[in-house]
Scaffold this motif. Structure first.
Motif, PDB file in Angstrom:
ATOM      1  N   GLN A   1      34.855 -10.585   7.799  1.00 37.01           N
ATOM      2  CA  GLN A   1      36.338 -10.184   8.447  1.00 37.01           C
ATOM      3  C   GLN A   1      36.515  -8.450   8.207  1.00 37.01           C
ATOM      4  OE1 GLN A   1      38.306 -12.986   6.091  1.00 37.01           O
ATOM      5  NE2 GLN A   1      39.189 -14.151   8.200  1.00 37.01           N
TER       6      GLN A   1
ATOM      7  N   VAL B   1      36.574  -5.743  11.431  1.00 35.22           N
ATOM      8  CA  VAL B   1      37.934  -4.769  11.763  1.00 35.22           C
ATOM      9  C   VAL B   1      37.331  -3.231  11.598  1.00 35.22           C
ATOM     10  CG1 VAL B   1      39.850  -3.897  10.519  1.00 35.22           C
ATOM     11  CG2 VAL B   1      39.354  -6.324  10.627  1.00 35.22           C
ATOM     12  N   ASP B   2      36.470  -2.916  10.654  1.00 34.26           N
ATOM     13  CA  ASP B   2      35.951  -1.527  10.254  1.00 34.26           C
ATOM     14  C   ASP B   2      34.922  -1.347  11.407  1.00 34.26           C
ATOM     15  OD1 ASP B   2      37.438  -1.697   8.034  1.00 34.26           O
ATOM     16  OD2 ASP B   2      35.823  -1.971   6.496  1.00 34.26           O
ATOM     17  N   CYS B   3      34.238  -1.948  11.913  1.00 38.06           N
ATOM     18  CA  CYS B   3      33.344  -1.765  12.892  1.00 38.06           C
ATOM     19  C   CYS B   3      33.921  -1.699  14.420  1.00 38.06           C
ATOM     20  CB  CYS B   3      32.136  -2.523  12.620  1.00 38.06           C
ATOM     21  SG  CYS B   3      31.087  -2.455  11.237  1.00 38.06           S
ATOM     22  N   PHE B   4      35.127  -1.929  14.533  1.00 39.67           N
ATOM     23  CA  PHE B   4      35.650  -2.172  15.809  1.00 39.67           C
ATOM     24  C   PHE B   4      34.946  -3.313  16.315  1.00 39.67           C
ATOM     25  CE2 PHE B   4      39.124   0.775  16.380  1.00 39.67           C
ATOM     26  CZ  PHE B   4      39.003   1.579  15.371  1.00 39.67           C
ATOM     27  N   ALA B   5      34.694  -4.425  15.848  1.00 38.88           N
ATOM     28  CA  ALA B   5      33.894  -5.429  16.414  1.00 38.88           C
ATOM     29  C   ALA B   5      34.789  -6.398  17.284  1.00 38.88           C
ATOM     30  CB  ALA B   5      32.997  -6.141  15.414  1.00 38.88           C
ATOM     31  N   THR B   6      36.084  -6.222  17.464  1.00 34.36           N
ATOM     32  CA  THR B   6      36.816  -6.975  18.277  1.00 34.36           C
ATOM     33  C   THR B   6      37.466  -6.248  19.485  1.00 34.36           C
ATOM     34  OG1 THR B   6      39.008  -6.491  16.896  1.00 34.36           O
ATOM     35  CG2 THR B   6      37.511  -8.213  16.054  1.00 34.36           C
TER      36      THR B   6
END
Lengths: 471, 161, 334
Positions: B90, B94-99
């Motif tokens: 999770q 968030v950190d990898c801008f995967a959403t």
């Protein structure tokens, strides 16, 4: 740092970047938040599953709506028999066109575009495969589906027309009687026109004339979440509509007009949507779900299944585009004639708008002194098309940029130099007679060439959107 | 066929509910148990947005009749953040801008959890294969692949510490 | 039988805002008694990130930390009008409306701070940390929490603001098409590298080199998301997507993701992207709309790369193996 960033080239337009920042940041200083990587405010909700999409709203006593849809491309409806469907256990109500207060509409009437041309539920005719005829409201999704499957419709087939140019021919089957002909009328004209300069003179004078044809097919927006809504009757008699619309007030206003109800009887709650890409600007689920919720006096959910999303929800229009160019030996394009056909399908929806947007985009990002364009919004017996990412532009770009490549090859010119030679620059008058400003086509071409290792001669590397250097 | 009482162990807790014949695991989770993280993207088993873990294996919950998994252990995204604290997957999303829109995220994360449970050090090809049944329309997939690899790295780090 | 490599180019522009204008969006902003600023909108986040961008615009304008800003959208009972999320208009219209609302709220904030600190409002500044200070006198300062409490309970002031952005509608001249369709234009150029299998007709896109001019990247990570996901959609459109594969025939339309093809994570090209910023005078901090443009240039770039690879000119989308093979057959026949 675990996220990746496309780098920002700060050297190009450096002075303008600084000037725009000066006085715009806090107290004229540097930006504190703008231009910074700020974490998405919705990310935590997404990764925990707490983000609430419309379908996560599960009110008690929720009823379900499923549509019985046309099995024909173009037909008169002779009879609709609901007997078997009404006998399905769990079926609460079946809505027909007679239940919809203002059954005939067009979504762009809100910005003054007419005529009303589309029934919410079909009346005496269907004009495309999958057109909604009856809405079945039931205790469960399964009962609603079963009820919808048991509706019997007797048709008398009419000849369909599927090709945009066939549809415009004399004697073609008439798709939509509310228009009276198989195309939208733009202020008395049969299409949206661009007339700039004198293309005939340009073709007469040109060293070369090139003409080619381009074609696309309908494309589905395919958002991960399908189109839908949950309508919940409220204690005060109003309706609360949880929706994945891309435009809350646009949906509210259109729905109120269809329901013939005061606007303030409706409330839309949305804003958190599982992708749209233009597919959720039509107003296709909320009106009938509202009628159903009022008729059943309980919450109703109407959500497209994936097959409906793929074949019934409005796709990006198919387009056919002819481009004819007048070109000089050195690659300068001195005239461009474009004939564009947008396949609107059976109803206008947003296509008259998209066709005008296509016209405004022509002749592409190039300074061409003579431009002629006819952009037709054509009705055929297919699923109505509507907005999608790049509305009016994406397919035109396919045609325009294929055309540029073919011209370059025909004249044995470097494809990027051909574009740089013709690129629009600040101060150029566009074909729609607006003066270009803030242009940057020259610079993105130069930077893409650098990235890709495509060598440009010094004279082309020195070109700029703000000067005429090298022309 | 009458409805029956079905019992599942959901996110470690035993839950019982009444299920009509043929009702799916997805509908049971969402409508009987109020667990709405798993999404109905297609109801055809072809988009992966409804993926949950049944006895640790990823399943598309829209194609599973709930009575066929009675008594088994089901893990949903709601069960991933223990005590409200995000786990490595999770956090990496968030950190990898995967959403972006977030609709495919639950399915992507559950597939990633199953992968990392099975293989703490997956190759990029393993990650690509693991998510190949999950449709994302926004991101172009690359940020999701990177996030899962990052999560694996962080989880291995946490274990070695 | 061979895999043939080719390279193709395309350059495009894209308009920001609803075609012809006439598409307002509003924003309201108010401070809670403890100094959180709530932006009320009816704007829709489809995943593009308007909730985050609106908060950034407000925080920048207020001169406060982004943690002090909340976005409340989209409820038509509580949020003011927004025309909707389409036409690459959200960041431009809503961003401008939020800046206008936040600027008005900032004005009140500074007036109340001036009263509290017994100084002139024009001499006050913010630094993004949450304090309003007297310029040149660091100790003369008040925190927004104390200030908001004082505004409400002591001064009887609402720290609030209203914003709207409207580009007035332009009607085209029917005879000539003269019109003012857009607010600004973003730009992109793509170079695509493809490999064509001349036996199967399968096209693989290996690399995309993209330069984008976007006015200003308000949030560079989210701008990267937009261009990367958009270019993926361009590849998808180019090679796979249609609901009517034998258009204009209505037959063989897909009904599911097994039939409606899109590139999966194993099919994606390497993307090399670069941003240029030529700020738009009418954009929020110079930003232009980029959400739609990013899918456009890859399509013709791929068509042109296919020609470069194998000499087949594809005039119809999508560029399926069948079309490539028919093109190769036609070349052999001539």
């Amino acid at each position: 740092m675990t996220y990746r960033l496309a780098p920002i080239d700060t050297s190009t337009f450096a002075a303008e970047r600084a000037a725009a920042a000066a006085g715009r940041g806090v107290d004229g200083g540097d930006f504190t938040v703008i231009g910074s990587v700020v974490q998405r405010s919705d990310a935590r909700g997404h990764v925990t599953g707490r983000t609430e999409f419309f379908e996560d709203v599960l009110p008690p006593r929720l009823a379900h709506l499923k549509m019985h849809r046309s099995a024909r491309h173009h037909a008169r409806i002779l009879d609709v028999d609901l007997t078997e469907a009404l006998a399905v256990p769990g079926v609460l109500r079946i809505l027909t066109h007679a239940d919809i207060p203002n059954n005939l509409y067009t979504p762009l009437k809100l910005i003054g575009v007419g005529p009303d041309d589309e029934p919410i539920l079909a009346v005496d005719k269907v004009r495309y495969l999958g057109e909604p005829i009856c809405a079945v409201v039931a205790e469960t999704e399964a009962a609603a589906l079963e009820g919808a499957a048991r509706i019997r419709v007797a048709y008398e087939d009419l000849p369909p027309v599927f090709d945009v140019e066939e549809a415009l021919k004399e004697g073609a089957p008439l798709v939509n009687e509310y228009h009276g002909q198989n195309h939208f009328i733009y202020e008395g004209h049969h299409c949206r026109r661009i007339r700039f300069g004198d293309v005939a003179e340009a073709f007469a004078r040109a060293d070369h004339v090139f003409e080619w044809r381009y074609q696309s097919a309908p494309i589905e927006q395919a958002p991960a979440e399908t189109t839908g809504c949950v309508v919940v009757p409220q204690a005060d008699g109003r309706l609360r509509i949880h929706s994945d619309t891309q435009a809350c007030f646009f949906t509210l206003d259109n729905t109120a007009l269809i329901l013939n109800t005061p606007f303030n009887k409706l409330r839309i709650v949305g804003g958190t949507v599982g992708g749209g890409f233009g597919g959720k600007v039509d107003v296709v689920v909320e009106p009938v779900a509202c009628v159903a919720a009022m008729a059943a006096d309980r919450p109703v959910r109407f959500v497209y299944d994936r097959a409906e999303e793929m074949q019934v929800s409005s796709p990006r229009a198919a387009e056919r585009i002819y481009i004819k160019d007048a070109v000089m030996d050195d690659g300068r394009i001195i005239g461009r004639k474009a004939t564009l056909y947008v396949d609107a399908g059976a109803y206008a929806r947003h296509s008259p708008y998209g066709t005008t947007k296509a016209a405004a985009h022509l002749p592409g990002p190039y300074a061409i002194p003579n431009v002629w364009a006819d952009c037709h919004c054509v009705f055929t017996n297919r699923t109505p098309s509507s907005a999608m990412r790049g509305f009016g532009v994406t397919i035109a770009d396919f045609a325009l940029e294929s055309q540029m490549d073919r011209i370059a090859r025909a004249l044995d010119l470097d494809p990027l130099r051909l574009r740089l030679l013709n690129a629009y620059r600040d101060g150029d008058l566009k074909a729609h007679r607006k003066v270009a400003e803030g242009t940057a086509l020259v610079e993105v071409i130069q930077k893409a060439a650098e990235l890709a290792g495509h060598e440009l001669p010094e004279a082309y590397r020195r070109m700029s959107s703000t000067t005429r250097e090298g022309l | 066929m009458p409805s029956q009482i079905v019992s599942l162990v959901v996110n470690g807790e035993r839950r019982e509910f009444i299920a009509a014949p043929g009702v799916t695991l997805l509908a049971s989770l969402r409508e009987s148990l109020g667990l709405t993280a798993a999404k109905r993207g297609c109801a055809q088993g072809a988009c992966g947005t409804c993926t949950v873990l049944v006895d640790g294996r990823p399943e598309v919950a829209c194609l599973v009749a709930v009575e066929t998994v009675a008594g088994r252990s089901v893990r949903t995204l709601e069960g991933v953040a223990a005590g409200g604290e995000l786990d490595e997957v999770q956090n990496a999303f968030v950190d990898c801008f995967a959403t972006q829109c977030g609709f495919c995220t639950a399915g992507m994360i559950m597939v990633a959890e199953a992968l990392l449970d099975r293989d703490p050090d997956p190759s990029e090809a393993d990650v690509v294969e693991a998510i190949s049944g999950n449709v994302c329309r926004c991101t172009g997939y690359r940020p999701i692949v990177i996030a899962i690899l990052e999560a694996a790295r962080r989880r291995r780090g946490a274990v070695s510490r | 039988m061979a895999k043939l490599r080719g390279r193709g180019y395309a350059s495009v522009n894209y308009p920001t805002g609803m075609n012809l204008g006439g598409d307002p969006s509003q924003a309201l902003i108010h401070a809670t008694t403890t100094g959180t600023f709530v932006i009320s909108l009816s704007s829709v986040d489809l995943g593009q990130g308007i909730k985050t961008i609106a908060a950034q615009c407000a925080a920048e304008t207020l001169g406060l930390p982004i943690e002090n800003v909340l976005v409340d959208t989209a409820d038509t009972d509580t949020g003011p009008h927004c025309m909707g999320t389409f036409a690459s208009r959200g960041t431009h219209r809503v961003g401008n409306a939020v800046i206008m609302a936040a600027a008005e709220a900032r004005g009140v904030m500074l007036e109340v701070a001036a009263e509290e600190l017994e100084v002139d409002a024009a001499d006050l500044e913010t630094d993004g940390t949450g304090f309003i200070r007297l310029k040149g006198a660091q100790e003369k300062a008040i925190h927004i929490t104390d200030l908001a409490l004082a505004a409400h309970f002591k001064h009887g002031r609402t720290i609030s603001g209203r914003g709207i952005y409207l580009k007035e509608p332009s009607a085209p001249v029917p005879e000539t098409g003269e019109m003012d369709p857009d607010s600004c234009q973003a730009h992109a150029c793509t170079a695509a590298v493809v490999e064509v299998d001349d036996e199967t007709g399968v096209v693989e896109v290996l690399e995309l080199y993209n330069a984008y001019e976007i006015g200003r990247a308000l949030n560079p990570a989210m701008a990267t998301q937009q261009v990367e996901g958009g270019a993926w959609m361009g590849v998808s459109h180019a090679l796979f997507e249609t609901t009517e594969p034998y258009y204009p025939s209505r037959d063989h339309g897909p009904h599911d993701f097994a039939g409606y093809l899109m590139p999966g994570p194993a099919d994606i090209p390497v993307q090399h992207s670069l941003f240029l910023e030529r700020p738009a005078g009418n954009g929020p901090y110079g930003a232009k709309g980029i959400g739609e443009m990013t899918a456009n240039a890859p399509i013709p770039a791929i068509a042109n790369a296919i020609f470069d690879a194998c000499g087949v000119r594809l005039e119809s989308m999508p560029f399926t193996p069948e079309r490539v093979l028919r093109g190769l057959d036609a070349l052999r026949d001539t």
